[in-house]
Design a protein around this motif. Structure first.
Motif, PDB file in Angstrom:
ATOM      1  N   GLU A 189     -64.866 -34.269  89.338  1.00  0.00           N
ATOM      2  CA  GLU A 189     -65.985 -34.833  88.713  1.00  0.00           C
ATOM      3  C   GLU A 189     -67.025 -35.360  89.740  1.00  0.00           C
ATOM      4  OE1 GLU A 189     -65.939 -35.228  85.278  1.00  0.00           O
ATOM      5  OE2 GLU A 189     -64.080 -33.906  85.480  1.00  0.00           O
ATOM      6  N   LEU A 190     -68.246 -35.095  89.198  1.00  0.00           N
ATOM      7  CA  LEU A 190     -69.427 -35.266  89.872  1.00  0.00           C
ATOM      8  C   LEU A 190     -69.993 -36.599  89.365  1.00  0.00           C
ATOM      9  CD1 LEU A 190     -71.461 -34.529  92.079  1.00  0.00           C
ATOM     10  CD2 LEU A 190     -72.965 -33.462  90.163  1.00  0.00           C
ATOM     11  N   TYR A 191     -70.052 -37.675  90.341  1.00  0.00           N
ATOM     12  CA  TYR A 191     -70.536 -38.953  89.990  1.00  0.00           C
ATOM     13  C   TYR A 191     -71.791 -39.182  90.938  1.00  0.00           C
ATOM     14  CZ  TYR A 191     -65.702 -39.842  88.508  1.00  0.00           C
ATOM     15  OH  TYR A 191     -64.598 -40.045  87.612  1.00  0.00           O
ATOM     16  N   PRO A 192     -72.700 -40.027  90.600  1.00  0.00           N
ATOM     17  CA  PRO A 192     -73.777 -40.411  91.370  1.00  0.00           C
ATOM     18  C   PRO A 192     -73.299 -40.947  92.598  1.00  0.00           C
ATOM     19  CG  PRO A 192     -74.193 -41.211  88.948  1.00  0.00           C
ATOM     20  CD  PRO A 192     -72.676 -40.979  89.249  1.00  0.00           C
ATOM     21  N   SER A 193     -72.088 -41.976  92.760  1.00  0.00           N
ATOM     22  CA  SER A 193     -71.615 -42.591  93.887  1.00  0.00           C
ATOM     23  C   SER A 193     -69.924 -42.776  93.512  1.00  0.00           C
ATOM     24  CB  SER A 193     -72.465 -43.992  94.044  1.00  0.00           C
ATOM     25  OG  SER A 193     -71.450 -44.705  94.762  1.00  0.00           O
ATOM     26  N   LEU A 219     -67.702 -26.050  98.513  1.00  0.00           N
ATOM     27  CA  LEU A 219     -68.402 -26.222  99.987  1.00  0.00           C
ATOM     28  C   LEU A 219     -69.363 -25.038  99.532  1.00  0.00           C
ATOM     29  CD1 LEU A 219     -65.630 -26.650 102.494  1.00  0.00           C
ATOM     30  CD2 LEU A 219     -67.389 -28.353 101.640  1.00  0.00           C
ATOM     31  N   GLU A 220     -68.938 -23.830  99.271  1.00  0.00           N
ATOM     32  CA  GLU A 220     -69.761 -22.695  98.904  1.00  0.00           C
ATOM     33  C   GLU A 220     -71.422 -22.916  98.038  1.00  0.00           C
ATOM     34  OE1 GLU A 220     -70.540 -19.841 100.233  1.00  0.00           O
ATOM     35  OE2 GLU A 220     -68.572 -19.045 101.018  1.00  0.00           O
ATOM     36  N   ASP A 221     -70.792 -23.695  97.044  1.00  0.00           N
ATOM     37  CA  ASP A 221     -71.692 -24.344  96.152  1.00  0.00           C
ATOM     38  C   ASP A 221     -72.756 -25.173  96.729  1.00  0.00           C
ATOM     39  OD1 ASP A 221     -70.761 -22.807  94.220  1.00  0.00           O
ATOM     40  OD2 ASP A 221     -69.689 -24.561  93.108  1.00  0.00           O
ATOM     41  N   ALA A 222     -72.312 -25.971  97.676  1.00  0.00           N
ATOM     42  CA  ALA A 222     -73.236 -26.900  98.455  1.00  0.00           C
ATOM     43  C   ALA A 222     -74.171 -26.414  99.231  1.00  0.00           C
ATOM     44  CB  ALA A 222     -72.156 -27.866  99.353  1.00  0.00           C
ATOM     45  N   ARG A 223     -73.934 -25.136  99.885  1.00  0.00           N
ATOM     46  CA  ARG A 223     -74.864 -24.395 100.545  1.00  0.00           C
ATOM     47  C   ARG A 223     -75.935 -24.099  99.836  1.00  0.00           C
ATOM     48  NH1 ARG A 223     -72.210 -19.039 102.644  1.00  0.00           N
ATOM     49  NH2 ARG A 223     -74.361 -18.978 103.884  1.00  0.00           N
ATOM     50  N   SER A 224     -76.090 -24.017  98.610  1.00  0.00           N
ATOM     51  CA  SER A 224     -77.212 -23.751  97.616  1.00  0.00           C
ATOM     52  C   SER A 224     -78.250 -24.789  97.684  1.00  0.00           C
ATOM     53  CB  SER A 224     -76.570 -23.484  96.112  1.00  0.00           C
ATOM     54  OG  SER A 224     -75.850 -22.290  96.100  1.00  0.00           O
ATOM     55  N   PHE A 225     -77.694 -26.154  97.932  1.00  0.00           N
ATOM     56  CA  PHE A 225     -78.643 -27.224  98.143  1.00  0.00           C
ATOM     57  C   PHE A 225     -79.924 -26.778  99.257  1.00  0.00           C
ATOM     58  CE2 PHE A 225     -75.571 -30.147  96.088  1.00  0.00           C
ATOM     59  CZ  PHE A 225     -76.449 -30.329  94.999  1.00  0.00           C
ATOM     60  N   ASP A 259     -71.202 -25.665  88.473  1.00  0.00           N
ATOM     61  CA  ASP A 259     -72.602 -26.017  88.546  1.00  0.00           C
ATOM     62  C   ASP A 259     -73.016 -26.805  89.306  1.00  0.00           C
ATOM     63  OD1 ASP A 259     -75.414 -25.548  87.800  1.00  0.00           O
ATOM     64  OD2 ASP A 259     -75.013 -26.425  85.881  1.00  0.00           O
ATOM     65  N   LEU A 260     -72.479 -27.177  90.413  1.00  0.00           N
ATOM     66  CA  LEU A 260     -72.904 -28.447  91.171  1.00  0.00           C
ATOM     67  C   LEU A 260     -74.345 -28.725  91.351  1.00  0.00           C
ATOM     68  CD1 LEU A 260     -71.991 -30.681  93.509  1.00  0.00           C
ATOM     69  CD2 LEU A 260     -72.188 -28.961  94.964  1.00  0.00           C
ATOM     70  N   VAL A 261     -75.216 -27.686  91.625  1.00  0.00           N
ATOM     71  CA  VAL A 261     -76.496 -27.895  91.907  1.00  0.00           C
ATOM     72  C   VAL A 261     -77.069 -28.235  90.532  1.00  0.00           C
ATOM     73  CG1 VAL A 261     -78.549 -26.744  92.525  1.00  0.00           C
ATOM     74  CG2 VAL A 261     -76.477 -26.508  93.931  1.00  0.00           C
ATOM     75  N   GLY A 262     -76.829 -27.681  89.455  1.00  0.00           N
ATOM     76  CA  GLY A 262     -77.457 -27.757  88.168  1.00  0.00           C
ATOM     77  C   GLY A 262     -77.130 -29.310  87.587  1.00  0.00           C
ATOM     78  N   LEU A 263     -75.770 -29.669  88.000  1.00  0.00           N
ATOM     79  CA  LEU A 263     -75.695 -31.085  87.586  1.00  0.00           C
ATOM     80  C   LEU A 263     -76.432 -32.027  88.182  1.00  0.00           C
ATOM     81  CD1 LEU A 263     -71.516 -30.731  87.089  1.00  0.00           C
ATOM     82  CD2 LEU A 263     -73.314 -31.079  85.351  1.00  0.00           C
ATOM     83  N   TYR A 264     -76.451 -31.681  89.542  1.00  0.00           N
ATOM     84  CA  TYR A 264     -77.114 -32.892  90.326  1.00  0.00           C
ATOM     85  C   TYR A 264     -78.797 -32.803  90.084  1.00  0.00           C
ATOM     86  CZ  TYR A 264     -79.470 -35.417  94.052  1.00  0.00           C
ATOM     87  OH  TYR A 264     -80.126 -36.184  94.781  1.00  0.00           O
ATOM     88  N   ARG A 265     -79.194 -31.725  89.808  1.00  0.00           N
ATOM     89  CA  ARG A 265     -80.586 -31.652  89.464  1.00  0.00           C
ATOM     90  C   ARG A 265     -81.071 -32.076  88.021  1.00  0.00           C
ATOM     91  NH1 ARG A 265     -81.996 -26.076  92.687  1.00  0.00           N
ATOM     92  NH2 ARG A 265     -81.676 -26.773  94.681  1.00  0.00           N
TER      93      ARG A 265
END
Length: 392
Positions: A303-307, A82-88, A321-327
């Motif tokens: 695991e980070l999935y597109p959906s 949740l902390e990492d999600a704030r970075s979006f 690295d939630l943000v980096g993986l998404y971007r």
């Protein structure tokens, strides 16, 4: 065709975006997806907090089990997520899904933690006896912004048979009314497949009766236990999307289609010449929300999935690295480039406003860039291969 466009959005989830339309009373409106740079952030971030659930729904994406997985993200890891999600960016929408999120004893703690950090926390619980008025009141106190509940039949017989649990219909309806009484906006999620399509008109009336603010209509993707269900044929899907467009024009609640981005093609074809398609979708914004493009899903093990319906991992959020993986991951970047799609989806003039369900393409072919077999539309002049797994 005259009149305003329908209040319909599209998403791509494994836990439908509960705040795609409208705003909560007394709150600022959620971020407009049309103003979000989906190369930089998702409009919707879903976290599957657990796979555990007491139901055995026919369509379950998660193959939910009675017991929690031993490698679930811990409370501390969840708070870090949740902390990492704030970075979006400000007001990031986070959907806590499952399984049944209420199985986790730290759920209220996680909701409070996210709320205190400015995240828009929403929830998709299962319709079980655990969803009591007292639990709903506690969720409201913790700051939950919306409750998304599933109804796949307009009667106890139809819904409970689909959900595999007697009493689920009555419990879900009671929870919807309790949430409304507690001041929590309610969203109703419905799965569309051959077994449920005939229920849609009566479900529309039930959604209105419950005072829901949004009806999320999800078109089946054959993953998890949903592999044994029959989808509606492509032409029937288009008929339903046209019907939903009519419903959206006459209803007080909003409508969101999930795993059916061709709604935008249908909307354009109803309202204007298709040659304008790349400039707008006919329903108020340039682009929609699809797997990996405005939407991201974190599994119960991180695991980070597109959906949730496209279980191809870009990496683990446990690495921080939630943000980096998404971007920056190759998978997510490819899903944000419709010019790289294959088959008739890649040749379609609507690819920048629709692009087809990447999840369904993956489920049928193993290739997330392949064509969506649910869409009957064939671009003019296209003479290439047709999608694998077409229902017709």
């Amino acid at each position: 065709m005259s009149g305003p466009p329908p209040r319909v959005t599209t998403g791509d989830d494994g836990g439908s975006p509960p705040e795609s339309v409208g705003s909560d009373a007394g709150d600022a409106a959620p971020p407009d997806p049309g103003r979000i740079d989906t190369d930089r952030r998702p409009f919707v971030l879903v976290w599957e907090v657990t796979q555990a659930c007491d139901l055995a729904c026919d369509h379950c994406r998660a193959d939910a089990q009675p017991a929690r997985h031993p490698d679930e993200l811990t409370t501390a890891e969840g708070k870090q997520l949740l902390e990492d999600a704030r970075s979006f960016g400000d007001g990031q929408l986070v959907v806590l899904s499952g399984g049944d999120p209420l199985v986790r004893p730290d759920l209220l703690e996680l909701v409070e933690y996210g709320t205190e950090r400015g995240l828009r926390m929403t929830l998709t619980p299962s319709g079980t006896a655990s969803l009591t008025p007292e639990t709903i009141a506690a969720l409201a106190d913790a700051g939950i912004r919306r409750l998304a509940l599933s109804l796949d039949g307009a009667s106890a017989a139809a819904h409970d048979d689909f959900r595999g649990e007697s009493g689920s219909f009555e419990q879900t309806v009671a929870a919807a009314r309790a949430a409304r009484d507690a001041g929590i906006p309610v969203q109703i999620n419905t799965t569309v497949c051959a077994a449920t399509a005939g229920e849609l008109p009566d479900l529309r009336d039930l959604v209105a009766d419950l005072g829901a603010v949004l009806w999320s209509v999800f078109f089946l993707v054959p993953v998890g236990r949903g592999r044994v269900l029959d989808p509606v044929p492509p032409e029937r899907a288009d008929e339903i999307l046209n019907w939903l467009s009519d419903v959206g024009e006459e209803s007080r609640f909003g409508i969101k289609t999930t795993e059916a981005p061709q709604y935008r093609r249908v909307a354009i074809q109803r309202r204007r010449d298709a040659s304008d398609a790349p400039e707008g979708d006919g329903i108020g914004r340039r682009l929609g929300i699809t797997a990996g493009d405005g939407f991201a899903f974190v599994s119960h093990t991180g695991e980070l999935y597109p959906s949730g319906f496209l279980p191809e991992s870009a990496g683990s959020v446990r690495d921080g690295d939630l943000v980096g993986l998404y971007r920056n991951s190759d998978l997510f970047r490819s899903l944000r480039d419709p010019d790289g799609f294959r088959g008739k989806c890649g040749a379609c003039e609507f690819r920048h406003v629709c692009g087809g369900s990447r999840s369904r393409a993956y489920a049928h072919t193993g290739d997330p860039l392949a064509s969506d077999p649910l869409c009957p539309y064939v671009p003019e002049g296209y003479d290439g291969p047709m999608p694998a797994g077409r229902a017709d």
